[in-house]
Design an enzyme around this catalytic site. Sequence first.
Site, PDB file in Angstrom:
ATOM      1  N   HIS A 288     -41.735  64.074  -3.826  1.00 43.13           N
ATOM      2  CA  HIS A 288     -40.713  64.362  -4.822  1.00 43.13           C
ATOM      3  C   HIS A 288     -40.133  65.761  -4.673  1.00 43.13           C
ATOM      4  CE1 HIS A 288     -38.491  64.136  -8.527  1.00 43.13           C
ATOM      5  NE2 HIS A 288     -39.077  65.226  -8.968  1.00 43.13           N
ATOM      6  N   CYS A 289     -40.814  66.670  -3.982  1.00 42.87           N
ATOM      7  CA  CYS A 289     -40.406  68.073  -3.996  1.00 42.87           C
ATOM      8  C   CYS A 289     -39.548  68.485  -2.805  1.00 42.87           C
ATOM      9  CB  CYS A 289     -41.643  68.973  -4.075  1.00 42.87           C
ATOM     10  SG  CYS A 289     -42.518  68.867  -5.655  1.00 42.87           S
ATOM     11  N   ILE A 290     -40.120  68.435  -1.610  1.00 41.36           N
ATOM     12  CA  ILE A 290     -39.473  69.086  -0.470  1.00 41.36           C
ATOM     13  C   ILE A 290     -38.129  68.456  -0.103  1.00 41.36           C
ATOM     14  CG2 ILE A 290     -39.769  69.795   1.924  1.00 41.36           C
ATOM     15  CD1 ILE A 290     -42.760  69.895   1.437  1.00 41.36           C
TER      16      ILE A 290
END
Length: 456
Positions: A288-290
Site C-alpha cells: 500500500h505504501c511504496i
Amino acid sequence: MTNSVPTAVGGPVTETTARDALAARIEQRTATVGIIGLGYVGLPLIDAFVRAGFSCQGFDVDASKVDALNAGRSYIKHIDSARVAGWLSDKMFTATADMRRLAEPDVLLICVPTPLTDARDPDLKYVVGTCQAIAKALRPGQLVVLESTTYPTTTRDVMVPILESNGLTAGKDFFVAYSPEREDPGNPNFSAAQIPKVVGGLDEVSRDLACQLYGSAVAGTIAVSSCEVAEAAKVLENIYRSVNIALVNELKILFDAIGIDVWEVINAAKTKPFGFQAFYPGPGLGGHCIPIDPFYLSWLARKHDQTTRFIELAGEVNTGMPRYVIGRLAEFLNEAGKPIKGSKICLLGVAYKKDVDDPRESPSFVLMELLLQRGADLTYSDPHVPRLPSMRHHDLPAMESRELTDEFLASQDCVLIATDHSAFDYEQIVAHAPLIVDTRNATAGVTAGREKIRKA
C-alpha cells in the site's frame, strides 16, 4: 469499557483539565484506545497497546471483520487467531461497526487507506469519511491521531476543519496529532511495538500527549515540531525506497541487455561496509505504501508549481517493470517455439512481498492481466492467498491457488516466479517445470536444472 467524559470539578472542561485528565489516564493505563481501520496497520497496533495494558476498541465499516474479531478469528497472518482470542478472554478488546460509539475511547487512532485516484491524485475519501464520523461523536478531552500515510498539511488543513465542525476547538477542547504507521508485514524482527514512532502535533500539548501514549506501548518516540514534518518524514521514507528500487530495476534492464547478472552485481557491491545499501529488482512495486505514497508528494508539488522529477521517473520505471517481465517471458517461450497465446503459465505468488498474505497493489495482478490479454492459459499458486481477492483496479476472473504437484508443474509451459515465498520448493519447481522465469532470484540456490531457469 466505556469511560465517563472528563470534567472539571465545579466547572466546564478547560484545556488544562482536559490535558491533565487524559495524561493521567494514559499514565495509569486506564485510557481506552480506539483504533479505526482493522487491517494490516490497525491490528498490530491493537496488539501493541493490549500488551502494554491498555483496553482497546476497534472500529471498522466492514461488519465481517468486526464479526470475525469478536469471535476470536484473525484474517491477518502475522496476528493469529489465538492472539485475538486472548484479547477477548482478557476483556481488553472489542470490535464494533457502530461509529456512534466513537465517543467512548479516550484516544482515536485513524488507520484507514489512502489510495490514489485513477489520475494518481490523493484520494482522501476514507480519511474524510472517518473524520466526519468522529466529528459527530467527538467529546472534550479526546486525542485524535492520524496514522494513514498522506501528504504534508493533510492533518491541519483537511482533518482539523472537519473535526471542528461540531463546535469544539482543536488544541483546546480536544487534541490532534499525526504519527505515521511504519508497519512491515512479514518482518519477524520488527513488530509494531518494536518500531519507534515519529510524532507531530497540532500544538505542543497534542504532541506531548501523543508521545506519552505511544511511548507507553512502543520502542520509543521521535517528537518533531509539527504534523507537517511527521507527514513529510513518512513520505520521504517511501520515496527513498521507491527511487532506489527504480534504480536497480533500470540497471537490471541494462545489465540484461549486456549479459550481466544484476543479482551478482548487487551481492558484490553490498560487501562494501559503508556507503551502500542493497536494493533488489523485481516485477514491479507492491504494497500500500511504496507504489502510492510518493505520488502524494508529487501532487503537492504540482499544487505549488514545483516538479518532482526523481519521483515521477521512479514511478515510470517501476510501473513499467511488469511489461518488461512479460516481454522477456515471451522471448523465452519463443526460444522454445511457443507463443504466450495458448501456453499454460502458472504464476507463483500474488502477495506483494515474500511470506505475507497481503495482496495490496501487488504487481502480480498486472502480470496476470497482461498474460490474459495475450491469451495465456493462466493459473496461480500462493500458499498465503488461497483465493484471488477482488481488487479495486483489476478485473480478473475468479481463481484458486493450485497445488504444485510434480505432475502439475510438468504440465505447464512456463512457471513465472513473481513472489519468492519461502514455502515454495524451488528445487522441486526447477526439477519438474520445463521453463522457469525468475523475477526474484528465488532459484539462486538450485544447482540442478539451471538450464531451464531464465531471469527477468
